[in-house]
Design a protein around this motif. Structure first.
Motif, PDB file in Angstrom:
ATOM      1  N   ASP A   1      12.825 -40.113  50.181  1.00 36.78           N
ATOM      2  CA  ASP A   1      13.446 -39.580  48.974  1.00 36.78           C
ATOM      3  C   ASP A   1      13.922 -37.957  49.245  1.00 36.78           C
ATOM      4  OD1 ASP A   1      11.871 -38.259  48.242  1.00 36.78           O
ATOM      5  OD2 ASP A   1      11.204 -39.392  46.383  1.00 36.78           O
ATOM      6  N   LYS A   2      15.311 -37.624  48.709  1.00 35.57           N
ATOM      7  CA  LYS A   2      16.012 -36.987  48.685  1.00 35.57           C
ATOM      8  C   LYS A   2      15.058 -35.700  48.833  1.00 35.57           C
ATOM      9  CE  LYS A   2      19.051 -38.590  45.451  1.00 35.57           C
ATOM     10  NZ  LYS A   2      19.911 -38.432  44.203  1.00 35.57           N
TER      11      LYS A   2
ATOM     12  N   MET B   1      20.344 -42.598  47.949  1.00 33.17           N
ATOM     13  CA  MET B   1      20.673 -41.049  47.890  1.00 33.17           C
ATOM     14  C   MET B   1      21.150 -41.093  46.574  1.00 33.17           C
ATOM     15  SD  MET B   1      24.180 -42.949  50.567  1.00 33.17           S
ATOM     16  CE  MET B   1      25.265 -42.900  49.523  1.00 33.17           C
TER      17      MET B   1
ATOM     18  N   ARG C   1      25.672 -39.174  54.268  1.00 34.53           N
ATOM     19  CA  ARG C   1      24.884 -38.904  53.153  1.00 34.53           C
ATOM     20  C   ARG C   1      23.929 -38.619  53.729  1.00 34.53           C
ATOM     21  NH1 ARG C   1      27.529 -41.208  48.259  1.00 34.53           N
ATOM     22  NH2 ARG C   1      26.287 -39.925  47.283  1.00 34.53           N
TER      23      ARG C   1
ATOM     24  N   GLY D   1      17.755 -33.225  49.171  1.00 29.53           N
ATOM     25  CA  GLY D   1      18.724 -33.713  48.373  1.00 29.53           C
ATOM     26  C   GLY D   1      18.886 -34.924  49.201  1.00 29.53           C
ATOM     27  N   GLU D   2      18.752 -35.318  50.302  1.00 30.05           N
ATOM     28  CA  GLU D   2      19.114 -36.489  50.636  1.00 30.05           C
ATOM     29  C   GLU D   2      18.088 -36.950  51.032  1.00 30.05           C
ATOM     30  OE1 GLU D   2      24.398 -35.390  52.091  1.00 30.05           O
ATOM     31  OE2 GLU D   2      22.105 -34.956  53.557  1.00 30.05           O
ATOM     32  N   PRO D   3      18.063 -38.671  51.382  1.00 34.57           N
ATOM     33  CA  PRO D   3      17.346 -39.260  51.638  1.00 34.57           C
ATOM     34  C   PRO D   3      17.139 -39.039  53.602  1.00 34.57           C
ATOM     35  CG  PRO D   3      18.592 -40.667  50.818  1.00 34.57           C
ATOM     36  CD  PRO D   3      18.824 -39.185  50.790  1.00 34.57           C
TER      37      PRO D   3
END
Ligand SMILES: [Cu+2]
Length: 199
Positions: free
Chosen positions: A173-174, A199, A100, A64-66
């Motif tokens: 990426d996420k 993000m 993040r 869920g986060e890069p």
């Protein structure tokens, strides 16, 4: 072969060559080359390593986060400390957003880079940087996932060695998919701005 059929053959082969070029450009543009396409071999993937605090770290840790991934080793004389310094500047420029995103330094030197050695080494850099190490098998598996080249190079009679290694920083990426090599040869604020986009 008559002049007419050879002309047709020529037109046909030109058409086929054009088709091949078109497909190559199309696949590249749609990212099928970079990401391997369905069932292909992509950059990045599952790994199971140990962070500098001795905790298990996997690709799921970043869900869920890069994240940025860089492979290297703590005894590296130049490229690794420089890259980690530049990454630290980017993380610093992120401000609060640095919480993040993730930046991972994966060792290619299982013999020397224990979690304790990684922890000590990383204490010189931004605290958001996380280290990952493991046994030779686990690190080789991670190198393979990221298509990283790493090779031990003896430097003296006393068993000393350095490691030749790929020095790319991978931007993921996420969803954990490879985006592109992350550029550091620019102002940290510019790199931070690019990272924020994911993000
Ligand atoms: Cu290095």
């Amino acid at each position: 072969m008559t002049a007419r059929t050879s002309h047709i053959m020529l037109v046909l082969s030109a058409f086929l060559a054009g088709l091949v070029v078109f497909l190559a450009v199309f696949l590249y543009a749609t990212g099928q080359f970079q990401n391997g396409g369905p069932g292909g071999s992509a950059i990045g993937g599952p790994f199971k390593l140990t962070d500098q605090d001795g905790k298990t770290i996997t690709e799921q840790s970043f869900k869920g986060e890069p994240f940025l991934v860089f492979f290297g080793y703590t005894h590296c004389p130049d490229i690794c400390p420089t890259t980690l310094f530049e990454l630290s500047e980017v993380l610093h420029a992120m401000g609060k957003d640095a919480d993040r995103v993730h930046a991972l330094f994966v060792s290619v030197d299982p013999e020397r880079d224990t979690p304790a050695v990684m922890k000590d080494y990383l204490s010189s850099f931004d605290p958001h940087l996380r280290g990952a190490t493991g046994d030779a098998k686990a690190l080789e598996a991670a190198e393979k996932e990221y298509r990283v080249y790493a090779k031990k190079v003896p430097t003296g009679k006393d068993g000393d060695y350095s490691m030749d290694h790929t020095a790319l920083v991978y931007l993921m990426d996420k969803q954990g998919r490879f985006v592109a090599p992350f550029k550091l040869d620019r102002k940290p604020e510019e790199s931070a701005a690019e990272l924020r986009k994911y993000m």
